[in-house]
Write a protein that holds these residues in place. Structure first.
Motif, short mmCIF file in Angstrom:
data_model
loop_
_atom_site.label_atom_id
_atom_site.label_comp_id
_atom_site.label_asym_id
_atom_site.label_seq_id
_atom_site.Cartn_x
_atom_site.Cartn_y
_atom_site.Cartn_z
N ARG A 12 45.31 53.28 7.32
CA ARG A 12 45.88 53.05 5.96
C ARG A 12 46.69 54.18 5.62
N SER A 13 46.07 55.32 6.04
CA SER A 13 46.75 56.55 5.73
C SER A 13 48.01 56.73 6.42
N LEU A 14 48.15 56.19 7.78
CA LEU A 14 49.30 56.23 8.37
C LEU A 14 50.30 55.44 8.07
N GLN A 66 38.29 53.83 10.91
CA GLN A 66 39.31 53.58 11.54
C GLN A 66 40.35 52.86 10.70
N GLY A 67 39.80 52.11 9.78
CA GLY A 67 40.57 51.49 8.48
C GLY A 67 41.03 52.46 7.63
N MET A 81 47.31 58.51 -2.67
CA MET A 81 46.54 57.67 -1.82
C MET A 81 45.85 57.77 -0.49
N VAL A 82 47.04 58.62 0.24
CA VAL A 82 46.59 59.22 1.39
C VAL A 82 45.27 60.05 1.37
N ALA A 83 45.22 61.13 0.35
CA ALA A 83 44.09 61.90 0.13
C ALA A 83 42.84 61.01 0.01
N GLU A 84 43.28 59.95 -0.96
CA GLU A 84 41.72 59.11 -1.42
C GLU A 84 41.28 58.37 0.13
N GLU A 85 42.22 57.69 0.87
CA GLU A 85 41.68 57.40 2.10
C GLU A 85 41.03 58.45 3.10
N LEU A 86 41.71 59.64 3.27
CA LEU A 86 40.97 60.66 4.15
C LEU A 86 39.71 61.06 3.68
N GLY A 87 39.41 61.13 2.09
CA GLY A 87 38.32 61.60 1.49
C GLY A 87 37.44 60.53 1.73
N GLN A 88 37.53 59.14 1.94
CA GLN A 88 36.68 58.24 1.97
C GLN A 88 36.29 58.37 3.63
#
Length: 359
Positions: A309-311, A304-305, A323-330
């Protein structure tokens, strides 16, 4: 020595998981089936074993992976050809994923209750009859009962079945100004259990006037499901029911009267009130996939976090796509950890150590 040995706890379920016959969520549900304390808990555990939650998690992970793959392709094109990325479609999909994750998180309260049972706590001032009430509800002598105030210094809890659910009911130390360090620890433990309770039973004494301590106890529990019990009804009251009601005004309160050590019909009435409250407040199981374990909840909160953050990153005037790609990867890694496709041997040891031998 023919090479035989005792099976380890959860060994057969662990083998099924390692050989791809079950994912980790399904493996955990095997223990839930065995430990189910009610018909509802068993039904949910069987659905989890059949893959209801696993299917939902896998679908969400695949949708997330498609967004991550598309983003990584777009990032390559942006770098090579200087193209700009339209983010509206990705934002809509990530919002949908976030909403689905939130729905699963919202189911945790009910799911935890099914697996662990409801927590019901008896609270009140010293010597109002909480221990007698616990013994009467259980139908046996579980807590020590004396006429000496402060006999109960620590929490005494036991399980019983009520309203088709497993209920852990706890007798706690009387709430008062502590007279010594041990009593202070007991009152602190009562506070802790009251905060964790799903339902609170506040006990008062029919032979005592309500006090400011009663009003403070009620203030702290009034926001959660509760019952007010006036014990020792077989003894002469010092105030009328109307006076007792007015004491708690402007709150609209009602009371259940008991003589815990003398009258089983009172206890049957109290149990019926508890069943009605369980049906009204807690039995809201829709049959949809449900989160029942803290491990699942914590990983879904991580996901959820990442989505939130991606949005926020996509909403900026210049979206920070790396940074979006990093968040989605996590977030994807958390999904894989949920279902066990990303393995941690220490985690597996912890999960399967709680199983029966073999199983």
């Amino acid at each position: 020595d023919q090479g035989a040995r005792l099976a380890e706890p959860g060994e057969f379920t662990r083998r099924a998981f390692l050989n791809g016959r079950l994912d980790l969520v399904q493996a955990e549900s095997v223990a839930d089936v065995i430990a189910a304390g009610s018909e509802e808990a068993l039904q949910v555990a069987v659905r989890q074993l059949a893959g209801s939650l696993s299917t939902e998690l896998t679908d969400l992970e695949q949708r997330l992976s498609r967004q991550l793959a598309a983003l990584e392709v777009e990032l390559d094109l942006l770098e090579e050809e200087g193209l700009s990325l339209a983010t509206s479609r990705m934002t809509a999909e990530l919002e949908s994923l976030r909403d689905k994750v939130n729905q699963l998180l919202d189911s945790y309260r009910e799911g935890r209750m099914l697996v662990e049972g409801l927590r019901v706590v008896l609270v009140g001032r010293p010597n109002v009859g909480k221990s007698s009430l616990l013994n009467a509800l259980l139908g046996r002598e579980r807590a020590i009962v004396t006429e000496i105030p402060g006999t109960t210094r620590d929490v005494v809890s036991e399980r019983l079945a009520l309203g088709g659910m497993s209920v852990e009911i706890a007798d706690t130390a009387g709430i008062c100004r502590p007279a010594d360090p041990v009593e202070k620890l007991g009152v602190a433990r009562t506070d802790e259990w009251m905060q964790r309770a799903d339902m609170v039973i506040m006990v008062m004494d029919n032979t005592q006037e309500p006090t400011g301590e009663d009003r403070e106890i009620y203030r702290r529990l009034s926001s959660r499901p509760h019952l007010l019990v006036v014990n020792k009804k077989d003894l002469p009251p010092v105030v009328t029911e109307q006076e007792r009601r007015e004491f708690f005004a402007p709150a609209a309160v009602s009371f259940v009267y008991t003589a815990a050590r003398r009258n089983q019909s009172d206890i049957r009435e109290l149990k019926e009130k508890l069943r009605e409250m369980i049906d009204r407040e807690f039995k809201k199981f829709s049959g949809a996939p449900m989160v029942c374990h803290l491990r699942h909840k914590l990983l879904l909160e991580d996901i959820q976090g990442c989505l939130e953050r991606s949005l926020r990153l996509l909403a900026g005037s210049r979206p920070l796509l790396d940074m979006v790609a990093e968040e989605l990867g996590q977030a994807r890694l958390a999904f894989l950890e949920l279902t066990g496709r990303r393995r941690d041997e220490d985690l597996l040891d912890t999960i399967f150590a709680n199983f029966c031998v073999g199983k």
